[in-house]
Design an enzyme around this catalytic site. Structure first.
Site, PDB file in Angstrom:
ATOM      1  N   PHE B 122      -0.395 -15.870  10.828  1.00  0.00           N
ATOM      2  CA  PHE B 122      -0.753 -17.078  10.303  1.00  0.00           C
ATOM      3  C   PHE B 122       0.383 -17.668   9.994  1.00  0.00           C
ATOM      4  O   PHE B 122       1.091 -17.072   8.978  1.00  0.00           O
ATOM      5  CB  PHE B 122      -1.973 -16.597   9.268  1.00  0.00           C
ATOM      6  N   PHE B 155       9.050 -16.543   6.303  1.00  0.00           N
ATOM      7  CA  PHE B 155       8.354 -15.295   5.958  1.00  0.00           C
ATOM      8  C   PHE B 155       7.125 -14.727   6.399  1.00  0.00           C
ATOM      9  O   PHE B 155       6.178 -14.442   5.949  1.00  0.00           O
ATOM     10  CB  PHE B 155       7.854 -15.329   4.214  1.00  0.00           C
ATOM     11  N   HIS B 337       6.622  10.771 -12.707  1.00  0.00           N
ATOM     12  CA  HIS B 337       7.737  11.648 -11.931  1.00  0.00           C
ATOM     13  C   HIS B 337       8.964  11.645 -12.615  1.00  0.00           C
ATOM     14  O   HIS B 337      10.029  12.281 -12.244  1.00  0.00           O
ATOM     15  CB  HIS B 337       7.759  10.983 -10.641  1.00  0.00           C
ATOM     16  N   GLY B 338       9.306  10.817 -13.705  1.00  0.00           N
ATOM     17  CA  GLY B 338      10.496  10.970 -14.194  1.00  0.00           C
ATOM     18  C   GLY B 338      11.813  10.527 -13.353  1.00  0.00           C
ATOM     19  O   GLY B 338      11.576  10.004 -12.595  1.00  0.00           O
ATOM     20  N   GLU B 362       0.177 -14.144  -0.004  1.00  0.00           N
ATOM     21  CA  GLU B 362      -0.861 -15.004  -0.033  1.00  0.00           C
ATOM     22  C   GLU B 362      -1.553 -15.635  -1.150  1.00  0.00           C
ATOM     23  O   GLU B 362      -2.503 -15.414  -1.670  1.00  0.00           O
ATOM     24  CB  GLU B 362      -1.807 -14.189   0.760  1.00  0.00           C
TER      25      GLU B 362
END
Lengths: 262, 381
Positions: B122, B155, B337-338, B362
């Protein structure tokens, strides 16, 4: 080419439990699925049909809940599913299973090739395929990892052996048992899943077949399971700790003492 | 209110989960690492009938609804966000042809786009027309029995890989939004070419390229809907697309939360798994709550679309809320998770980068809020 695929419904997990009285698997409450090697057999049949036309029929013997496995087979795209089900078929060993399947397959009449998985992952006997071929009096080739149709009712297969492989040609009709190396089974498409819901699984009992009632189920079984048990898990090994030199010397000493090395 | 699935929906969802977790999920890390288009995944989506969930069966679809389509989208995005983005962009081509196309256009393009493996794309955004979509400069001049397109799009997701493009161009620039028209342009049409691939923060396997139209002749049979009604085509397509983006964000957020939950039970600090600390538990609780709320908004928008109700404002809410939830959830997942979360060895780092896209693509969060505020003010009379 018309192909018959024999399938078995098996527990989905390795976590199966055994009934201490009957020495058989407890099937209640466990997810059931098509035996993985049988999925390879279905896949191979579908690929042959895609190339050479014909029909793929899937047959199984089992209790009524086996219908679920046959619906899964429909979802994969097979043409016809038949379930041999009758309380008199219950308790069958491999021989009476093979005999019952042979009666169902005889009733199907028009077929050129029978495909089975090399073994079922629950019983692991690998016997039903070869026994079935014996009863039907057709050639059998086991552990097939590659299959080629040469035309003119001839096929060439590669059989897996312990030392390598064996390339064999034979003519149809025949029975093959296949390994997981033969292909990667497809997953059912969404359309397949939706259509499978609306398809009919034919159910044949004792009275629908030309069959000797003395050769089916527990009555027809010539083997009896004395005991089935879960092997005790391997015990934790001993870990030698310390500096590498000391540890390796200790290891060599132990191996020598045990007579493993001299 | 009824939150239960139909038998068909439940069957479909179970199968989609199997397809996604068995086939798409194991390939996702590699797709990002190698930066290659996930061709195998897309072929699988076509083979497994995932592309045309809401399309009628006569066009090669499954004849189901937008609600089911949205739930399928969540599973794809959960397993592989890049594949989810390709799936979403394909829909942006399928939907306008389905909703606005002539019978001939539908018969010609829809089965190709959902069954025969042709990817769609699109094209609206231009270098100087993003949020201000009506200001596009690509021209479509009527000449003989067709139109001549000139201009550049940027894009564009799926560019190059896609075979069929729905392109917005101005047939009457002086009329602003009312001078915009939509066209179906096939790859290989003379005068239609592609620019360089955009280097992005994430989605290395997702093609985003320029589309260049240089005296590209398109037959008038490829005009989609009416001349001058392209803006309507674009806006309605994006309304549906927003549900897709919202639910895609939900899928990614759910995945990030699962990774964080798993890690929190394995990681031991101060003598216990960090999942034992209330601070981590509260993080997880907030993540779970927000994901649940986001999913419900997206599914409500899809459900309204299925019922033929005005759903633009709910789709905008679904998109802005879900995408911002996704950013917060992936951020918290990384925090749980550090130091390892900051490392490329753990995939929450990828999730964090992937999440940001949902707030921009979008229609930015700001544009969604404009849509919602317009509705609120109008509804107040």
């Amino acid at each position: 080419m018309n192909i018959v695929v024999c399938i078995k419904q098996v527990p989905d997990t390795a976590n199966v439990k055994i009934d201490p009285n009957t020495h058989t698997l407890i099937r209640e409450g466990i997810d059931l699925t098509i035996n993985p090697f049988d999925l390879n057999a279905i896949e191979e049949a579908l690929r042959l049909r895609e190339k050479f036309d014909g029909r793929v029929t899937v047959i199984s013997m089992g209790p009524t809940q086996t219908e679920r496995a046959l619906r899964d087979a429909y979802a994969l795209g097979v043409d016809r599913c038949v379930l041999l089900t009758d309380h008199l078929f219950a308790g069958a060993d491999t021989l009476s299973t093979a005999y019952t399947l042979s009666c169902g397959i005889r009733k199907l009449s028009d077929w050129d090739l029978i495909l089975c998985g090399k073994q079922a992952i629950d019983g692991d006997t690998a016997q039903v395929g070869p026994q079935l071929s014996e009863i039907l009096n057709i050639p059998v080739l086991c552990w097939v990892r590659k299959l080629e149709y040469l035309g003119n009712r001839k096929i060439r297969v590669e059989q897996e052996t312990e030392t390598g492989c064996c390339i064999v040609e034979t003519s149809l009709p025949c029975l093959l048992t296949v390994t997981k190396e033969i292909n990667e089974p497809r997953l059912a498409s969404l359309r397949g899943v939706l259509q499978a819901k609306r398809k009919e699984v034919e159910k044949w009992g004792l009275s629908d077949l030309e069959i000797d009632p003395g050769r089916v189920g527990l009555t027809g079984s010539c083997t009896q399971v004395i005991r089935v048990f879960t092997p005790s898990p391997k015990e934790k090994g001993e870990i030698l700790e310390g500096d590498p030199k000391g540890v390796s010397q200790e290891l060599v000493k132990r191996l020598k003492d045990a007579g493993v090395v001299s | 209110l009824n939150f239960s699935l139909t038998e068909d929906q439940a069957l479909i969802l179970e199968q989609v989960k199997e397809i996604c977790t068995e086939k798409l999920l194991p390939r996702a890390d590699d797709i990002e690492k190698r930066g290659v288009f996930p061709k195998e995944n897309i072929e699988l989506l076509f083979q497994s009938d995932l592309m045309g969930v809401f399309l009628p069966e006569k066009y090669g679809g499954l004849g189901l609804d937008f609600l089911t389509w949205a739930m399928v989208g969540e599973e794809i995005s959960y397993s592989c966000t890049t594949t989810g983005a390709i799936y979403g962009a394909n829909m942006l081509c399928v939907y306008p042809i389905f909703a606005f196309g002539t019978d001939e256009q539908k018969e010609r393009y829809l089965p190709a786009l959902v069954k025969d493996g042709k990817i769609g794309a699109f094209g609206l955004t231009e270098p100087n027309a993003g949020s201000d979509a009506a200001s596009i400069q690509t021209r479509a001049e009527k000449r003989g029995d067709g139109y001549v397109l000139n201009g550049t799009k940027v894009f564009i997701t799926n560019a190059g890989e896609a075979e069929i493009y729905v392109i917005m161009a101005k047939t009457a620039p002086e009329r602003g939004a009312r001078g915009m028209s939509a066209f179906i342009v096939e790859k290989g049409t003379p005068g239609f070419s592609f620019g360089a691939d955009e280097k992005k923060m994430a989605y290395a396997g997702l093609p985003n390229k320029e589309l260049v139209f240089d005296n590209c002749e398109v037959p008038s049979t490829n005009l989609l809907y009416k001349e001058g009604r392209g803006f309507r085509v674009a806006m309605e397509t994006l309304d549906v697309g927003r549900i897709g983006m919202g639910i895609g964000a939900v899928g990614l957020a759910r995945r990030a939360m699962e990774e964080a939950t798993k890690y929190s039970r394995e990681r031991v600090q101060f003598g216990q798994p960090i999942s034992g600390f209330q601070v981590i538990q509260h993080y997880l609780a907030d993540m779970a709550t927000e994901i649940e709320a986001a999913r419900l908004l997206c599914l409500k928008a899809a459900w309204m679309k299925d019922r033929g109700e005005q759903f633009s404002h709910i789709a905008a809410m679904a998109k802005v809320f879900s995408s911002e939830v996704c950013t917060r959830v992936t951020n918290k997942a990384l925090q749980i998770h550090g130091g390892y979360g900051y490392s490329r060895d753990y995939r929450v780092e990828r999730f964090f980068r992937e999440a940001k896209l949902f707030e921009i693509v979008e229609g930015t969060s700001e544009i969604q809020r404009n849509v919602i505020a317009n509705y609120v003010l109008k509804a107040a009379g």
